[in-house]
Design an enzyme around this catalytic site. Structure first.
Site, short mmCIF file in Angstrom:
data_model
loop_
_atom_site.label_atom_id
_atom_site.label_comp_id
_atom_site.label_asym_id
_atom_site.label_seq_id
_atom_site.Cartn_x
_atom_site.Cartn_y
_atom_site.Cartn_z
N ASP B 119 0.84 -1.19 0.00
CA ASP B 119 0.00 0.00 0.00
C ASP B 119 0.88 1.24 0.00
OD1 ASP B 119 -2.38 1.33 -0.02
OD2 ASP B 119 -2.76 1.12 2.13
N TYR B 121 1.12 5.70 -0.51
CA TYR B 121 0.69 6.88 0.26
C TYR B 121 0.83 8.04 -0.70
CZ TYR B 121 0.82 9.43 4.85
OH TYR B 121 0.57 10.19 5.98
N HIS B 126 -3.67 13.88 0.99
CA HIS B 126 -3.90 12.99 2.13
C HIS B 126 -2.71 13.04 3.10
CE1 HIS B 126 -5.03 9.45 4.46
NE2 HIS B 126 -3.88 8.88 4.16
N ARG B 135 1.21 16.06 13.33
CA ARG B 135 2.41 16.90 13.48
C ARG B 135 2.09 18.27 12.91
NH1 ARG B 135 3.85 12.19 11.02
NH2 ARG B 135 3.57 13.27 9.04
N GLU B 191 -10.82 3.86 3.94
CA GLU B 191 -9.91 4.64 3.10
C GLU B 191 -10.23 4.33 1.65
OE1 GLU B 191 -5.94 5.77 5.57
OE2 GLU B 191 -5.79 3.96 4.37
N GLU B 193 -9.28 3.96 -1.91
CA GLU B 193 -8.03 3.75 -2.65
C GLU B 193 -8.31 3.06 -3.99
OE1 GLU B 193 -4.78 2.05 -0.56
OE2 GLU B 193 -5.30 2.96 1.37
N ASP B 225 -9.28 0.34 2.39
CA ASP B 225 -8.27 -0.06 3.37
C ASP B 225 -8.77 0.35 4.76
OD1 ASP B 225 -5.86 -0.85 4.50
OD2 ASP B 225 -4.94 1.12 4.18
N ARG B 229 -8.14 3.93 13.62
CA ARG B 229 -7.25 5.08 13.83
C ARG B 229 -6.69 5.15 15.24
NH1 ARG B 229 -5.96 6.12 8.71
NH2 ARG B 229 -7.75 6.78 7.47
N GLN B 232 -3.97 2.69 15.39
CA GLN B 232 -2.87 3.14 14.54
C GLN B 232 -1.97 4.15 15.24
OE1 GLN B 232 -4.31 4.64 10.78
NE2 GLN B 232 -2.28 5.11 9.98
N LYS B 245 -4.57 -1.96 10.46
CA LYS B 245 -4.94 -2.07 9.05
C LYS B 245 -5.18 -3.51 8.60
CE LYS B 245 -3.58 2.26 7.57
NZ LYS B 245 -4.31 3.12 6.63
N THR B 249 -9.18 -5.73 4.36
CA THR B 249 -9.05 -4.81 3.24
C THR B 249 -10.01 -5.32 2.18
OG1 THR B 249 -6.70 -4.49 3.75
CG2 THR B 249 -7.44 -3.81 1.55
N THR B 348 -4.81 6.36 0.35
CA THR B 348 -6.04 7.14 0.30
C THR B 348 -5.96 8.21 -0.77
OG1 THR B 348 -6.28 6.79 2.65
CG2 THR B 348 -7.63 8.51 1.68
N GLU B 362 -9.74 12.56 7.75
CA GLU B 362 -9.57 13.88 7.15
C GLU B 362 -10.87 14.67 7.16
OE1 GLU B 362 -7.00 13.90 3.37
OE2 GLU B 362 -7.41 11.78 3.71
#
Lengths: 414, 414
Positions: B119, B121, B126, B135, B191, B193, B225, B229, B232, B245, B249, B348, B362
């Site tokens: 997978d 990113y 995203h 962050r 997610e 995807e 996916d 959270r 995670q 995860k 899936t 995503t 999001e």
């Protein structure tokens, strides 16, 4: 009890071991076998000749161990009992001997079709040492003593001992460079690990309680999780290691069963005072007495200039913060389905002492303190032509020593 | 050109699409088929009846697409040409019609035996949105614009559209708690995807140049996916997502081939001024004109109280920072071997606008701004009984619209 196979005694593979593997026979067929001394008993041929009977016969005629793994430890135990009889009873020698082949004459293959491969991070010494190199003020992350940290590895690039490993290219970013560059890794490392194969699996959505975890473990092997450290440090955030690890993972061909390891069980890792208790689903409580495995693990290195390899480190599997059972139970705790032949690995096995560090990253402090080899050579990381040999064995007073054989790989590269 | 199958026109599966999949026939056999309107042409039966000829016949008689995938795009293209003829020539109708089955009558299966699942990113929107939540001062990590970030997922828990998904348990650590707890995830997310299946593979140690990347891509599907959270955020450092995860899936059953997508190709993502050029091995230079795919992607949600699902977001596959070819070439750039049937996914797919965000994390700012649904319900994360439906389609003036069908999954949980 002794085997009538003369080479068995004193070897890695005495009668008490009987590890299982897959080899390519002279006729080209991939066959299940068991190692005894410097021989292999061809279990497909033995089954064809009706030397073996019962439910395991079909599994012995496969070209991988997956079916046998799926049948559970009772089936493997029955096979083990049969093999012990056949290989110790001198009266059986005439019947059995035609089905022995010399290990030197055949090629070993991967023991199982590995569908999914998961690598853990179960040595607190390794996690602390590596953490200190990258985060001096915060070596061990807050989750470490609660979560058996692991990640998914790449199954397709798992190779059997003896396969040459090509130095990978990758993106790296020198500290003083404005941009990364793409080229051959200059910080290639080995990682000393132990792998364990899943026996019977679990259905998607169905966790495996800790008390049942070991009934889902078929046996153990050695694992060298080759790592490109310069690629790793640049790519690993935020989703973890990827190309730094998936170019090759070498495993030893012989799977040492939990039955063979029974005399070498011991207490699980003793958590230092002040460490948290595991959460309930990972807490063996009264049953911690036999969570560990006393397996001595060694790394040997033979550079292109050496005739014989030299030992670089020696550790022990009992130094893991998490037991194999805890790792497996954690893996399935969200309902993730494990399947027969899946490989789970420990992560680098490092101990508390300087001579028990399981990778060059730790041994050389990321290259800052090169390893001094007896012939005057030094190593920060591996160089072209270097051969890394992992060995594992169990010794205990009153029991026959058993070994894992070797997990060997030579780095070829420009 | 039109198909004589009346339901084809205006559906997701007109003559111009002909996606491939695997379904379970009434006699229990897993069979390869192609979707046409609300029917499936049973390619195994067609091959048995000698309606199909040539090198692909053997592949059409398999119970997965792996063999067909391994044969390369020319073989798939030849099959496509045959199917177009058979399904448009009214003279062939009598011969072909007996091999059509109603989609409503059969169960779809996974299209391939997926050995390894990776997978990525690849949506910079995203990555930036998620990074900002975790962050705030440093949303996008320094490697992002150089490295197509990816990680290995779990192959065993990939399920086909329609499979119910059980809410997983896991370790989570509430911010104000001294210790983590183990229990059902309370922050379950989807997610949106897109996945792509590997066609012909590469040998271990042999990279795939970018110019050849698309010849190794067989086709595309939709991927959900599912992500816990709360699990995670506690487990993901330092090795990336794992149990958050790998509990499930979901993928759509129909693989839309690159041939079908040809009219909907467009330029690769336009890097904003100031962004670095890709390193040479990832730089298509003159050939960037067709690196993208114009696929509209939608998320629909049906709560237990709703009769009909409501659309929650709509994005587009062309919004990826990295092309599928760049992801594949990067994956193999260290020599990692890809195999026919391996699944790679985009990560995503989110766009620049509020209505194009591909996950609840999001959309709701990690739960801080609940989603308002038309019936008055709200969602921070998914609740038991919620069904998530992903849809994808391509539209362009002068071309027949083609669709991906659905990727559907309902969350069951206490």
């Amino acid at each position: 009890m002794r085997s009538w196979v003369e080479s068995a005694e004193g070897s890695d593979f005495p009668l008490e071991n009987l590890p299982l593997g897959v080899f390519r026979r002279a006729d080209g067929l991939a066959c299940v076998g068991t190692a005894i001394g410097d021989r292999i008993l061809d279990l497909r041929a033995a089954a064809d000749a009706k030397l073996l009977t019962g439910e395991v016969v079909g599994a012995c005629r496969e070209s991988s161990l997956n079916l046998l793994m799926s049948m559970g430890r009772a089936a493997a135990g029955a096979l083990r009992a049969w093999l012990m009889d056949l290989l110790s009873d001198t009266g059986a020698r005439k019947r059995v001997e035609p089905f022995l082949v010399a290990q030197a004459d055949v090629q070993m293959l991967l023991p199982a079709r590995i569908r999914d491969y998961t690598d853990f991070y179960a040595s607190v010494y390794h996690a602390t040492n590596v953490g200190r190199l990258f985060r001096p003020d915060n070596p061990l992350l807050p989750n470490y003593k609660y979560v058996p940290i692991g990640y998914h590895g790449r199954a397709s690039s798992i190779v059997v001992s003896g396969t040459e490993v090509r130095r990978p290219c990758g993106q790296t970013k020198p500290a003083d460079a404005p941009e990364p560059v793409f080229g051959p890794s200059r910080a290639l490392d080995y990682e000393l690990e132990v792998g364990f194969f899943v026996g019977p699996g679990n259905a998607l959505g169905t966790p495996i309680p800790l008390a049942e975890a070991e009934s889902h473990i078929f046996g153990l092997c050695l694992v060298n999780d080759w790592s490109a450290r310069d690629v790793q440090v640049w790519e690993y955030q935020p989703l973890g290691p990827f190309l730094a690890k998936n170019f090759a993972t070498t495993i030893s061909p012989w799977v040492v069963t939990l039955d063979a390891l029974r005399p070498f069980r011991g207490p699980a890792f003793a958590r230092p005072e002040g460490d948290p208790k595991p959460l309930a689903y990972l807490d063996a409580e009264g049953d911690r007495s036999r969570g560990g495995f006393d397996v001595t693990l060694e790394v040997w290195l033979r550079t292109a200039r050496m005739q014989e390899p030299v030992r670089v480190s020696r550790g022990n599997l009992r130094d893991l913060y998490w037991t194999l059972g805890q790792m497996l139970t954690h893996h399935a705790s969200n309902g993730c389905n494990l399947q027969p032949g899946d490989l789970l690995a420990s992560g680098t096995v490092s101990g508390a002492t300087e001579d028990s560090l399981g990778c060059l990253l730790e041994l050389t402090r990321r290259g800052a303190q090169p390893l001094q080899l007896p012939d005057g050579e030094t190593r920060r990381f591996l160089e072209g032509g270097d051969e890394v040999i992992l060995r594992g064995y169990c010794e205990r007073e009153g029991h026959a020593r058993i070994g894992f054989g070797e997990c060997r790989g030579r780095l070829i590269s420009g």
